[in-house]
Design a protein around this motif. Structure first.
Motif, PDB file in Angstrom:
ATOM      1  N   HIS A  42       1.039  -1.223   0.182  1.00 45.84           N
ATOM      2  CA  HIS A  42      -0.236  -0.217   0.031  1.00 45.84           C
ATOM      3  C   HIS A  42       0.707   1.232  -0.036  1.00 45.84           C
ATOM      4  O   HIS A  42       0.434   2.406  -0.581  1.00 45.84           O
ATOM      5  N   GLU A  43       2.244   1.235   0.576  1.00 46.78           N
ATOM      6  CA  GLU A  43       2.753   2.458   0.737  1.00 46.78           C
ATOM      7  C   GLU A  43       4.136   2.567  -0.099  1.00 46.78           C
ATOM      8  O   GLU A  43       4.750   3.583  -0.160  1.00 46.78           O
ATOM      9  N   GLY A  52       0.044  11.228  -0.745  1.00 44.88           N
ATOM     10  CA  GLY A  52      -0.351   9.925  -0.607  1.00 44.88           C
ATOM     11  C   GLY A  52      -1.117   9.220  -1.809  1.00 44.88           C
ATOM     12  O   GLY A  52      -1.544   8.128  -1.674  1.00 44.88           O
ATOM     13  N   CYS A 186     -13.148   5.740  -2.511  1.00 44.33           N
ATOM     14  CA  CYS A 186     -11.714   5.457  -1.763  1.00 44.33           C
ATOM     15  C   CYS A 186     -10.897   6.126  -2.928  1.00 44.33           C
ATOM     16  O   CYS A 186     -11.343   5.774  -4.237  1.00 44.33           O
ATOM     17  N   TRP A 187      -9.700   6.543  -2.513  1.00 48.36           N
ATOM     18  CA  TRP A 187      -8.839   7.092  -3.560  1.00 48.36           C
ATOM     19  C   TRP A 187      -7.365   6.536  -3.333  1.00 48.36           C
ATOM     20  O   TRP A 187      -6.648   7.103  -4.135  1.00 48.36           O
ATOM     21  N   ARG A 188      -7.161   5.504  -2.604  1.00 53.04           N
ATOM     22  CA  ARG A 188      -5.721   5.007  -2.292  1.00 53.04           C
ATOM     23  C   ARG A 188      -6.068   3.469  -1.942  1.00 53.04           C
ATOM     24  O   ARG A 188      -7.121   3.213  -1.278  1.00 53.04           O
ATOM     25  N   TYR A 191      -8.484  -0.149  -1.467  1.00 50.15           N
ATOM     26  CA  TYR A 191      -9.710   0.470  -1.860  1.00 50.15           C
ATOM     27  C   TYR A 191     -10.974  -0.110  -1.511  1.00 50.15           C
ATOM     28  O   TYR A 191     -11.796   0.560  -1.431  1.00 50.15           O
ATOM     29  N   ASP A 193     -11.163  -0.368   1.936  1.00 47.38           N
ATOM     30  CA  ASP A 193     -11.301   0.005   3.391  1.00 47.38           C
ATOM     31  C   ASP A 193     -11.729   1.428   3.503  1.00 47.38           C
ATOM     32  O   ASP A 193     -11.284   2.447   2.549  1.00 47.38           O
ATOM     33  N   ARG A 195     -12.060   3.604   5.227  1.00 46.89           N
ATOM     34  CA  ARG A 195     -11.406   4.827   5.840  1.00 46.89           C
ATOM     35  C   ARG A 195     -10.730   5.650   4.727  1.00 46.89           C
ATOM     36  O   ARG A 195     -10.202   6.670   5.093  1.00 46.89           O
ATOM     37  N   HIS A 196     -10.415   5.117   3.651  1.00 47.28           N
ATOM     38  CA  HIS A 196      -9.876   5.740   2.686  1.00 47.28           C
ATOM     39  C   HIS A 196     -10.828   6.764   1.614  1.00 47.28           C
ATOM     40  O   HIS A 196     -10.257   6.861   0.565  1.00 47.28           O
ATOM     41  N   LYS A 197     -12.080   6.621   2.172  1.00 48.94           N
ATOM     42  CA  LYS A 197     -13.106   7.342   1.401  1.00 48.94           C
ATOM     43  C   LYS A 197     -12.793   8.806   1.545  1.00 48.94           C
ATOM     44  O   LYS A 197     -12.429   9.439   2.640  1.00 48.94           O
TER      45      LYS A 197
END
Length: 203
Positions: A42-43, A52, A186-188, A191, A193, A195-197
């Motif tokens: 992911h990172e 990010g 979601c943007w990262r 996708y 998750d 929490r990534h919205k």
């Protein structure tokens, strides 16, 4: 980092689970399959990044036809999942699943196309071995990739020729005109998750 066009020549319909099929999501799946390391998947992808957000477009394709395809999915957990299942008071895993269906039939959007492409900004030498590890793409890895190619491109995977977003771009990172569709997506990676919205300009 170079601006690139990545193309998959495919066999059969490309089946979508409903998302944007972004290139960073595809590479994240390949990295995790090889390393089992979520942080790396992911990172630490071989792509340029701003705030990010990876410089990697959504899937770009010109389908000959858009339809639906069904996939049969088994719902009963197999022995490989027993160590992860909740145990009863005696410390044993529940192995009777009489309340669960044997299989379900799920319908997905399908694109009949010969190829699918992505624009991105990244390191082609690091991207290539990840692509070679992806013989199948799409929902449930249902679409066969006949050939991958990486060529020099003009777009960075974020902004298109008409100054449109090529992927979900968070509103605070978008530098273009605010005339495009704004959606809570979601943007990262990952996708899936929630929490990534965030409010994003989308293609």
């Amino acid at each position: 980092m170079k601006t690139l066009t990545v193309t998959a020549r495919i066999k059969g319909p490309l089946i979508s689970g409903g998302g944007y099929m972004t290139f960073d999501g595809l590479l994240a799946a390949a990295v995790f399959a090889q390393t089992q390391d979520l942080e790396q998947a992911h990172e630490r992808l071989p792509l340029a990044r701003t705030g990010g957000m990876y410089h990697a477009s959504a899937a770009l394709l010109e389908p000959l036809q858009v339809g639906r395809r069904a996939i049969v999915q088994g719902m009963r957990p197999g022995p490989e999942l027993f160590p992860w299942l909740k145990k009863n008071a005696a410390g044993n895993v529940h192995r009777a699943f009489s309340n669960m269906p044997d299989n379900i039939l799920s319908s997905y959007r399908a694109f009949d196309a010969d190829q699918v492409s992505w624009s991105c900004e990244g390191d082609p030498d690091a991207i290539w071995p990840l692509l070679e590890a992806l013989p199948m793409i799409g929902k449930k890895r249902s679409t066969e990739v006949l050939q991958w190619s990486i060529t020099d491109g003009d777009l960075d995977g974020v902004v298109g020729y008409a100054d449109e977003p090529l992927r979900p771009v968070p509103a605070w990172l978008w530098k273009g005109e605010h005339k495009h569709v704004l959606a809570d997506v979601c943007w990262r990676p990952a996708y899936w998750d929630p929490r990534h919205k965030a409010p994003c300009y989308v293609c």
